[in-house]
Design an enzyme around this catalytic site. Structure first.
Site, PDB file in Angstrom:
ATOM      1  N   GLU A  81       0.825  -1.209   0.000  1.00 40.40           N
ATOM      2  CA  GLU A  81       0.000   0.000   0.000  1.00 40.40           C
ATOM      3  C   GLU A  81       0.859   1.258   0.000  1.00 40.40           C
ATOM      4  O   GLU A  81       0.521   2.256  -0.643  1.00 40.40           O
ATOM      5  CB  GLU A  81      -0.941   0.007   1.213  1.00 40.40           C
ATOM      6  CG  GLU A  81      -1.996  -1.088   1.198  1.00 40.40           C
ATOM      7  CD  GLU A  81      -2.930  -0.992  -0.004  1.00 40.40           C
ATOM      8  OE1 GLU A  81      -3.009   0.077  -0.633  1.00 40.40           O
ATOM      9  OE2 GLU A  81      -3.588  -2.006  -0.305  1.00 40.40           O
ATOM     10  N   TYR A  91      -6.120   6.691   4.079  1.00 43.46           N
ATOM     11  CA  TYR A  91      -6.297   5.590   3.132  1.00 43.46           C
ATOM     12  C   TYR A  91      -5.542   4.336   3.577  1.00 43.46           C
ATOM     13  O   TYR A  91      -6.114   3.244   3.692  1.00 43.46           O
ATOM     14  CB  TYR A  91      -5.857   5.983   1.713  1.00 43.46           C
ATOM     15  CG  TYR A  91      -5.671   4.748   0.872  1.00 43.46           C
ATOM     16  CD1 TYR A  91      -6.770   4.058   0.391  1.00 43.46           C
ATOM     17  CD2 TYR A  91      -4.402   4.200   0.659  1.00 43.46           C
ATOM     18  CE1 TYR A  91      -6.622   2.868  -0.306  1.00 43.46           C
ATOM     19  CE2 TYR A  91      -4.244   3.027  -0.033  1.00 43.46           C
ATOM     20  CZ  TYR A  91      -5.356   2.357  -0.515  1.00 43.46           C
ATOM     21  OH  TYR A  91      -5.208   1.176  -1.178  1.00 43.46           O
ATOM     22  N   ASP A 151      -9.937   5.576  -1.764  1.00 52.33           N
ATOM     23  CA  ASP A 151      -8.844   6.091  -2.582  1.00 52.33           C
ATOM     24  C   ASP A 151      -9.455   6.814  -3.778  1.00 52.33           C
ATOM     25  O   ASP A 151     -10.668   6.958  -3.872  1.00 52.33           O
ATOM     26  CB  ASP A 151      -7.895   4.969  -3.014  1.00 52.33           C
ATOM     27  CG  ASP A 151      -8.504   4.140  -4.114  1.00 52.33           C
ATOM     28  OD1 ASP A 151      -9.745   4.043  -4.158  1.00 52.33           O
ATOM     29  OD2 ASP A 151      -7.767   3.608  -4.952  1.00 52.33           O
ATOM     30  N   CYS A 154     -19.141  -3.255 -17.169  1.00 53.82           N
ATOM     31  CA  CYS A 154     -19.355  -2.947 -15.748  1.00 53.82           C
ATOM     32  C   CYS A 154     -20.474  -3.806 -15.161  1.00 53.82           C
ATOM     33  O   CYS A 154     -21.590  -3.821 -15.688  1.00 53.82           O
ATOM     34  CB  CYS A 154     -19.692  -1.472 -15.572  1.00 53.82           C
ATOM     35  SG  CYS A 154     -19.973  -1.029 -13.836  1.00 53.82           S
TER      36      CYS A 154
END
Length: 299
Positions: free
Chosen positions: A43, A126, A144, A209
DNA sequence: AACCCGTGGCC
DNA sequence: TGGCCAAGGGT
């Protein structure tokens, strides 16, 4: 008051989680058995840096420093060299500091609690929640830039997210999460993946999607972004560029370098000196007894 | 809140 | 070409 009808849920969490399970990229930090440390390193490296550039560096770090205490035992210079050209080397410096704190204060195990994570250097809103959710399966909103865009489109029907507001953004995403830890963590991962690989900034792949049928942006006719203009930072000619060039010289050298070698990378002497000074102040560069310059701990 | 902090790829 | 973007954080 009962005059306000309930808004239909625009994001079908189960559908999205199923889609993620079927299509997620096999990124190494998502593999079973990866520790909280592995997730934290990934991360941190992924902050403002694309996945493809992080992949080989993360593998190298995990092999070399499998636990926080292993990284903590390395010199700052070694850490900066291993960071290579991922950019923003202060991330590496803060990760090094965080590793030392984890080794000393948390039994060499990355904490699972958001507030404890937030207290560590380089871990912000985050990253703290990403670690809690992805490494420990907790129900925490993970926000994010990708998730902000998905929410802006699917929930609010806007072309893109407006300026960030941590409080409001966290509340928006919190409202989407199911009550239980495991499914909430799964949805958090799925929301991010959707924003990266389908609901992209440019040319979103709405035909692929999984939640397009419920998307508020689709129903609104996919209007263009109408918020305040986003500010794009300059890079060419800035101190950031000069600092990068100076550090690049030190990374490429096995030991301390003379001032003249650093002077060669930028013609504006005033800016050059200011940048070298700032690197010394930041602790990213050290001056030797004979007035040469080196990465920290390498002389 | 606005600005600073690296690097590289894309159109 | 140069603006724009990329799993942000610190001040």
């Amino acid at each position: 008051m009962t005059t306000s009808p309930p808004r239909p849920a625009p994001i079908d969490g189960e559908t999205l989680v199923d889609w993620f399970a079927a299509t997620a990229r096999p990124l190494p930090w998502r593999a079973p058995g990866v520790t909280g440390w592995g997730v934290l390193v990934s991360e941190t490296m992924l902050q403002q840096t694309p996945v493809n550039r992080v992949l080989p560096i993360w593998e190298e770090w995990m092999r070399r420093w499998p636990r926080p205490s292993d990284l903590a035992a390395a010199s700052q210079g070694e850490v900066l060299r291993a960071w290579g050209k991922l950019g923003y080397p202060r991330r590496a410096q803060r990760l090094h500091q965080a590793a030392a704190a984890i080794a000393a204060d948390h039994g060499d195990v990355v904490p699972a609690d958001v507030d404890t994570l937030l207290a560590l250097p380089g871990i912000g809103a985050y990253t703290a929640r990403a670690v809690a959710a992805f490494a420990y399966g907790k129900r925490v909103p993970v926000v994010d830039t990708n998730v902000r865009r998905v929410v802006a489109r699917a929930v609010h029907g806007a072309g893109d997210a407006g300026p960030p507001s941590t409080t409001r953004d966290l509340a928006d995403v919190d409202a989407l999460l199911p009550a239980e830890d495991a499914p909430a963590a799964a949805l958090s991962a799925a929301l991010m993946e959707l924003g990266q690989v389908v609901c992209a900034v440019r040319s979103p792949a709405c035909e692929r999607c999984p939640i397009a049928a419920d998307c508020a942006w689709q129903h609104a006719g996919r209007p263009a972004y109408a918020g305040p203009p986003k500010k794009v930072q300059k890079f060419a000619g800035t101190d950031r560029q000069v600092r990068g060039k100076l550090l690049d010289v030190l990374r490429d050298s096995p030991g301390p370098v003379r001032r003249e070698q650093l002077d060669a990378v930028w013609s504006d002497a005033g800016q050059r000196d200011r940048c070298l000074d700032s690197l010394l102040v930041d602790g990213l560069v050290e001056q030797t007894d004979d007035d040469r310059f080196a990465l920290p701990g390498e002389h």
